[in-house]
Design an enzyme around this catalytic site. Sequence first.
Site, PDB file in Angstrom:
ATOM      1  N   GLY A  20     -20.105 -15.091 -21.943  1.00 20.70           N
ATOM      2  CA  GLY A  20     -20.710 -14.312 -20.870  1.00 20.70           C
ATOM      3  C   GLY A  20     -21.674 -15.170 -20.071  1.00 20.70           C
ATOM      4  CB  ILE A  21     -21.338 -17.166 -17.104  1.00 20.53           C
ATOM      5  CG1 ILE A  21     -20.556 -18.105 -18.032  1.00 20.53           C
ATOM      6  CG2 ILE A  21     -22.178 -17.952 -16.113  1.00 20.53           C
ATOM      7  CD1 ILE A  21     -21.427 -19.014 -18.873  1.00 20.53           C
ATOM      8  CB  SER A  22     -26.438 -14.106 -17.220  1.00 17.21           C
ATOM      9  OG  SER A  22     -27.228 -15.225 -17.603  1.00 17.21           O
ATOM     10  N   GLY A  44     -28.108 -17.668 -15.770  1.00 23.78           N
ATOM     11  CA  GLY A  44     -29.334 -18.216 -16.322  1.00 23.78           C
ATOM     12  C   GLY A  44     -29.076 -19.395 -17.239  1.00 23.78           C
ATOM     13  CB  VAL A  45     -31.438 -21.867 -18.668  1.00 23.51           C
ATOM     14  CG1 VAL A  45     -32.461 -20.991 -19.390  1.00 23.51           C
ATOM     15  CG2 VAL A  45     -31.316 -23.228 -19.333  1.00 23.51           C
ATOM     16  CG  ASP A  46     -31.584 -18.243 -22.398  1.00 24.52           C
ATOM     17  OD1 ASP A  46     -32.138 -19.328 -22.647  1.00 24.52           O
ATOM     18  OD2 ASP A  46     -32.212 -17.211 -22.105  1.00 24.52           O
ATOM     19  CB  SER A  47     -25.268 -17.398 -20.457  1.00 22.84           C
ATOM     20  OG  SER A  47     -25.591 -17.627 -19.094  1.00 22.84           O
ATOM     21  CB  CYS A 107     -26.529  -2.955 -20.166  1.00 24.44           C
ATOM     22  SG  CYS A 107     -25.597  -4.128 -19.149  1.00 24.44           S
ATOM     23  CB  CYS A 125     -30.043  -6.277 -13.301  1.00 25.06           C
ATOM     24  SG  CYS A 125     -28.934  -4.983 -13.916  1.00 25.06           S
TER      25      CYS A 125
END
Length: 359
Positions: A11-13, A15-18, A99, A195
């Site tokens: 899952g690519i949001s 942000g840096v974490d994903s 979510c 969001c």
Amino acid sequence: MMKDKEHVIVGISGGVDSAVAACILIENGYRVTGLHIKVLDHSDDSLHLEKSPLIISDRKEFRFPVFSLNLSGSFRRDVIDYFLQDYLSGRTPNPCMVCNKLIKWKGLLKGADLLQATLVATGHYARIDCGREKCRLLKGTDSQKDQSYFLWMLSSEELSKTLLPVGNLTKQEVRELARRFGVRAAEKKESQEICFVPDNDYREVVKSSRPGLAEKLTGGEIIDTEGKVIGHHAGYPFYTIGQRKGLGISSPEPLYVNRLDPEKNRIRVGGKAMLQCRKLIAGQMNWTGISPPETSTRAAARIRYRDTGEACTIVPVEKERFEVIFDKPKQSVTPGQAVVFYRDDEVIGGGIIVEAISE
């Protein structure tokens, strides 16, 4: 963790974490495909994937295909409508955990099915430990970033198909890896907002969803613990348990909201001591670490994200409902929020707070 060329949907949001989660998997020999789930597209769900132009890293060895999946219709029905209805019912919702269950994992598993992948992954700060009989959800190593509280709704089956590559890292370590991997979002600041709630002002979202609501509810009574009317408010949905600011009441002692009454459009306030609760009732349970308790059982309970937890006894009271009795009183127990149960680092289950009991 290495399973050579096993296909994982990440899952690519943005942000840096994903992004780092995806790069870690590539470095460990996985075949990675990114999935960006669209939720604010003002259209209905799409059952097909679209190629996305997103490029996560400037280094070629950490580039991978990214697709997008539109779940805006499901998000509107399952998250936004739930969010609004909870506030209108005098509860305080937590849309992020809903979510995760109904949108993110639903979308990732759908993407895995369409792209013939065996696993999914996200950038959440939590850990999963799979044994022979079950998979356990554990706290993230970084106590300041641990997100296990938001994942309590996931089933053991969903956990068995999930990888959480940054769960054993600190945020600082993730930033350092992002720079090494050439991740474009390496220095991107984290968003603290929901969001779909601009400027983190949920009141405006509630007002705009129901034209005329604010005018209809303005002027409701504020009562004290003895039932005496001591002021008027702007509408019960715009207040939460434990709120002190914005009451517009002069008092020799600080006053806090301790009860919302949607039927009478009334809120009750009192001193800080009135926020203390020894018990709560929880429903909509999900048990991942243990079977649903048939007799009383012990655990530590967290009633909000930043809560450190409190020892408690969990007692079944009726079908799908449990009474939680704290060893020490908890402050501002809020209906609509989640109570999540832990044994050491393991999430054993959770539920939605139905009622706070002060006695």
